[in-house]
Design a protein around this motif. Sequence first.
Motif, PDB file in Angstrom:
ATOM      1  N   ARG A  71       0.834  -1.213   0.000  1.00  0.00           N
ATOM      2  CA  ARG A  71       0.000   0.000   0.000  1.00  0.00           C
ATOM      3  C   ARG A  71       0.863   1.256   0.000  1.00  0.00           C
ATOM      4  O   ARG A  71       0.530   2.254  -0.666  1.00  0.00           O
TER       5      ARG A  71
ATOM      6  N   GLY B  33      -9.560  -5.933   0.546  1.00  0.00           N
ATOM      7  CA  GLY B  33     -10.471  -5.887  -0.579  1.00  0.00           C
ATOM      8  C   GLY B  33     -11.622  -6.866  -0.480  1.00  0.00           C
ATOM      9  O   GLY B  33     -11.781  -7.576   0.514  1.00  0.00           O
TER      10      GLY B  33
ATOM     11  N   CYS C 164      -4.659  -4.653  -8.640  1.00  0.00           N
ATOM     12  CA  CYS C 164      -4.422  -3.236  -8.903  1.00  0.00           C
ATOM     13  C   CYS C 164      -5.563  -2.676  -9.751  1.00  0.00           C
ATOM     14  O   CYS C 164      -6.078  -3.351 -10.647  1.00  0.00           O
ATOM     15  N   ALA C 165      -5.925  -1.431  -9.484  1.00  0.00           N
ATOM     16  CA  ALA C 165      -6.993  -0.801 -10.255  1.00  0.00           C
ATOM     17  C   ALA C 165      -6.574  -0.575 -11.697  1.00  0.00           C
ATOM     18  O   ALA C 165      -7.382  -0.677 -12.622  1.00  0.00           O
TER      19      ALA C 165
ATOM     20  N   VAL D 261      -6.063  -2.316  -4.709  1.00  0.00           N
ATOM     21  CA  VAL D 261      -7.464  -2.461  -4.307  1.00  0.00           C
ATOM     22  C   VAL D 261      -7.762  -3.843  -3.723  1.00  0.00           C
ATOM     23  O   VAL D 261      -8.885  -4.099  -3.287  1.00  0.00           O
ATOM     24  N   GLY D 262      -6.759  -4.719  -3.688  1.00  0.00           N
ATOM     25  CA  GLY D 262      -6.981  -6.030  -3.094  1.00  0.00           C
ATOM     26  C   GLY D 262      -5.680  -6.775  -2.900  1.00  0.00           C
ATOM     27  O   GLY D 262      -4.685  -6.521  -3.589  1.00  0.00           O
TER      28      GLY D 262
ATOM     29  N   ASP E 157      -3.565   4.214  -3.751  1.00  0.00           N
ATOM     30  CA  ASP E 157      -4.943   3.852  -4.078  1.00  0.00           C
ATOM     31  C   ASP E 157      -5.032   2.871  -5.244  1.00  0.00           C
ATOM     32  O   ASP E 157      -6.113   2.339  -5.511  1.00  0.00           O
ATOM     33  N   ASN E 158      -3.936   2.652  -5.940  1.00  0.00           N
ATOM     34  CA  ASN E 158      -3.952   1.678  -7.038  1.00  0.00           C
ATOM     35  C   ASN E 158      -4.052   0.249  -6.510  1.00  0.00           C
ATOM     36  O   ASN E 158      -4.434  -0.667  -7.234  1.00  0.00           O
TER      37      ASN E 158
ATOM     38  N   ARG F 140      -7.137  -5.330 -12.169  1.00  0.00           N
ATOM     39  CA  ARG F 140      -8.488  -5.788 -11.847  1.00  0.00           C
ATOM     40  C   ARG F 140      -9.181  -6.367 -13.079  1.00  0.00           C
ATOM     41  O   ARG F 140      -9.868  -7.383 -12.990  1.00  0.00           O
TER      42      ARG F 140
END
Length: 258
Positions: free
Chosen positions: A17, A144, A51-52, A25-26, A22-23, A86
Amino acid sequence: MDLDLRRYLDELVDAARDVLGDNLVGAYAAGSVGLGAYQAGRSDVDVALLCAGPLTEADKRALVTRLRHEALPCPARGLELVAYRREVAAAGSPEPGFEVELNTGSGMPFRCTLDPGDRPAADGRFWYGLDRSILHQSGLPLLGPPAGEVFADLTPADLRRLLIEALSWWLALLTPPDDRPAPGAEDAVLGACRSLVRHRDGVWLSKVAAGQRLIDAGDPAEVIGRAVAARRGGPPPTGTQARAFQRRVRAEIAGQPD
């Protein structure tokens, strides 16, 4: 879960993180941890990051720097980490599709792959689709939503193809058939057990649990039992036993006469 392992996974997610912001996400524990079969001193720690969007090369290298064993010591044999976008996780594709791959630990060779195209074909390209299928069923969320919501399963045709590729890879890796115990044959046999149970029953089990299910179903108890015993320090199956078993499993999955 082992306290040292739990602490390590928490630190890994925090470090990821810090790098990705913020990229990220899980994050999901896969493999033996996700399947409830982690064995301290023998198992690897398998982790998938979600990752987003795409990662820059700088992000990939920073992630490797923060997570490699020298910076964040892994309490297991090693860490096998893969990051996916993602959209790749949701696609159910059989292709590798990763952003970055990292293998690191005191008991495994270091590997850092920043692009799927750089993955040597001889090392196998089937791992990732199969791993995402296991994540779909049994991924343990560290961050996530539930894994089954973000990782799509393979189609039956793609699953069959990748299972056959995996068995062929193991057959090529094993020493020529002879009647001596073959190093690594236990993993080859038990990996084939897991593949066969997935093909027959539609469920991913740990390797040992899959072996036991096949023994209970009347499959060759000697070679499977020997592979299970090798996990506890006994001699592995012979090259002849392992190759014969794998060929039979591959033929069944491929729908060919035995």
